[in-house]
Design an enzyme around this catalytic site. Sequence first.
Site, PDB file in Angstrom:
ATOM      1  N   GLU A  75       0.693  -1.239  -0.059  1.00 37.63           N
ATOM      2  CA  GLU A  75       0.129   0.043  -0.036  1.00 37.63           C
ATOM      3  C   GLU A  75       1.060   1.347  -0.010  1.00 37.63           C
ATOM      4  O   GLU A  75       0.292   2.195   0.269  1.00 37.63           O
ATOM      5  CB  GLU A  75      -1.026   0.011   1.193  1.00 37.63           C
ATOM      6  CG  GLU A  75      -1.812  -1.126   1.551  1.00 37.63           C
ATOM      7  CD  GLU A  75      -2.992  -1.211   0.437  1.00 37.63           C
ATOM      8  OE1 GLU A  75      -2.869  -0.670  -0.400  1.00 37.63           O
ATOM      9  OE2 GLU A  75      -3.790  -1.980   0.533  1.00 37.63           O
ATOM     10  N   HIS A  94      -3.034   2.963   8.249  1.00 36.82           N
ATOM     11  CA  HIS A  94      -4.118   2.612   7.515  1.00 36.82           C
ATOM     12  C   HIS A  94      -4.521   1.048   8.263  1.00 36.82           C
ATOM     13  O   HIS A  94      -3.415   0.525   8.632  1.00 36.82           O
ATOM     14  CB  HIS A  94      -3.579   2.019   6.049  1.00 36.82           C
ATOM     15  CG  HIS A  94      -4.404   1.150   5.255  1.00 36.82           C
ATOM     16  ND1 HIS A  94      -5.742   1.327   5.455  1.00 36.82           N
ATOM     17  CD2 HIS A  94      -4.224   0.018   4.636  1.00 36.82           C
ATOM     18  CE1 HIS A  94      -6.338   0.371   4.590  1.00 36.82           C
ATOM     19  NE2 HIS A  94      -5.484  -0.554   4.254  1.00 36.82           N
ATOM     20  N   HIS A  96      -7.612  -1.923   8.978  1.00 41.13           N
ATOM     21  CA  HIS A  96      -8.863  -2.629   8.665  1.00 41.13           C
ATOM     22  C   HIS A  96      -9.754  -2.665   9.842  1.00 41.13           C
ATOM     23  O   HIS A  96      -9.924  -3.881  10.406  1.00 41.13           O
ATOM     24  CB  HIS A  96      -8.610  -4.012   7.957  1.00 41.13           C
ATOM     25  CG  HIS A  96      -7.804  -3.934   6.796  1.00 41.13           C
ATOM     26  ND1 HIS A  96      -7.534  -5.310   6.212  1.00 41.13           N
ATOM     27  CD2 HIS A  96      -7.363  -3.039   6.042  1.00 41.13           C
ATOM     28  CE1 HIS A  96      -6.664  -5.017   5.136  1.00 41.13           C
ATOM     29  NE2 HIS A  96      -6.469  -3.726   4.924  1.00 41.13           N
ATOM     30  N   TYR A 121     -14.427  15.287  19.165  1.00 38.83           N
ATOM     31  CA  TYR A 121     -13.321  15.027  19.028  1.00 38.83           C
ATOM     32  C   TYR A 121     -12.898  14.607  17.595  1.00 38.83           C
ATOM     33  O   TYR A 121     -11.841  14.701  16.940  1.00 38.83           O
ATOM     34  CB  TYR A 121     -12.894  13.922  20.060  1.00 38.83           C
ATOM     35  CG  TYR A 121     -13.007  14.430  21.405  1.00 38.83           C
ATOM     36  CD1 TYR A 121     -12.054  15.279  21.757  1.00 38.83           C
ATOM     37  CD2 TYR A 121     -14.018  14.119  21.997  1.00 38.83           C
ATOM     38  CE1 TYR A 121     -12.176  15.833  23.189  1.00 38.83           C
ATOM     39  CE2 TYR A 121     -14.139  14.732  23.223  1.00 38.83           C
ATOM     40  CZ  TYR A 121     -13.337  15.638  23.936  1.00 38.83           C
ATOM     41  OH  TYR A 121     -13.350  16.246  24.970  1.00 38.83           O
ATOM     42  N   HIS A 161     -13.253  -1.769   2.742  1.00 35.68           N
ATOM     43  CA  HIS A 161     -11.695  -1.986   3.070  1.00 35.68           C
ATOM     44  C   HIS A 161     -11.025  -1.309   4.505  1.00 35.68           C
ATOM     45  O   HIS A 161     -10.802  -2.014   5.112  1.00 35.68           O
ATOM     46  CB  HIS A 161     -10.991  -1.209   1.974  1.00 35.68           C
ATOM     47  CG  HIS A 161      -9.382  -1.530   1.844  1.00 35.68           C
ATOM     48  ND1 HIS A 161      -8.475  -1.351   0.843  1.00 35.68           N
ATOM     49  CD2 HIS A 161      -8.698  -2.037   3.023  1.00 35.68           C
ATOM     50  CE1 HIS A 161      -7.360  -1.637   1.091  1.00 35.68           C
ATOM     51  NE2 HIS A 161      -7.457  -2.079   2.318  1.00 35.68           N
TER      52      HIS A 161
HETATM   53 ZN    ZN Z   1      -5.715  -2.417   3.522  1.00 36.97          ZN
END
Ligand code: ZN
Length: 212
Positions: A75, A94, A96, A121, A161
């Site tokens: 990624e 990143h 999941h 927040y 995702h």
């Molecule tokens: Zn991912």
Amino acid sequence: MSEETKLREDICKLAKSIFDRGLTGGSSGNISARLSDGTLLMTPTGSSMGFLDPARISHLDTDLRLLSGDEPTKEVPLHSAFYETRSGTGAVVHLHSTHSVAWSMLPEVDSDDVLPPLTPYSIMRLGKVKLLPFFLPGDAAMGDAIRGLAGKRSAVLLANHGPVVAGRDLWATVFAMEELEETAKLALLTRGSDPKMLSASDIRRIEQEFPT
Ligand SMILES: [Zn+2]
């Protein structure tokens, strides 16, 4: 301790904390952080956030070539797009995360401002979060979609995702990511029960007092 040694250790420490709390599972999720010389440390491809080795973190030069360590996450384009378009980006995370992914699939979400205004927040730490469409994992088009936001957003949610958050440093970025996931969780918990959201004037006051 050198800046690089400290950052390597912080990546592993925060990644383990994220993994141990179930915020991303298996070998999912990736973290990058920028050193003051502009080079990047990034979690390796196929690695689990719970079991990272500081010595094997990928070290990339400013042209994203591997200097040392294992091959980086596939990624890379997700991360590099934020560094390219948002000045002052010091880290990108990143994950999941379950609640964020679930929220990304629901029909009522506003793709331009995907999180409902439930607490101050998320507004303070994330601003407006953009929902991006589904891409195949590792598709360079994800990076193009983030570049298309021209640095105006610090956080996006990839449909079906998971979320991606950029911030000024590693700790602030992880905390902002946690806020995103908790807000998605609150949104799911209160879904269908007509929760009292923050008003437009509350949101304006928060944005004025705490600019992102
Ligand atoms: Zn991912």
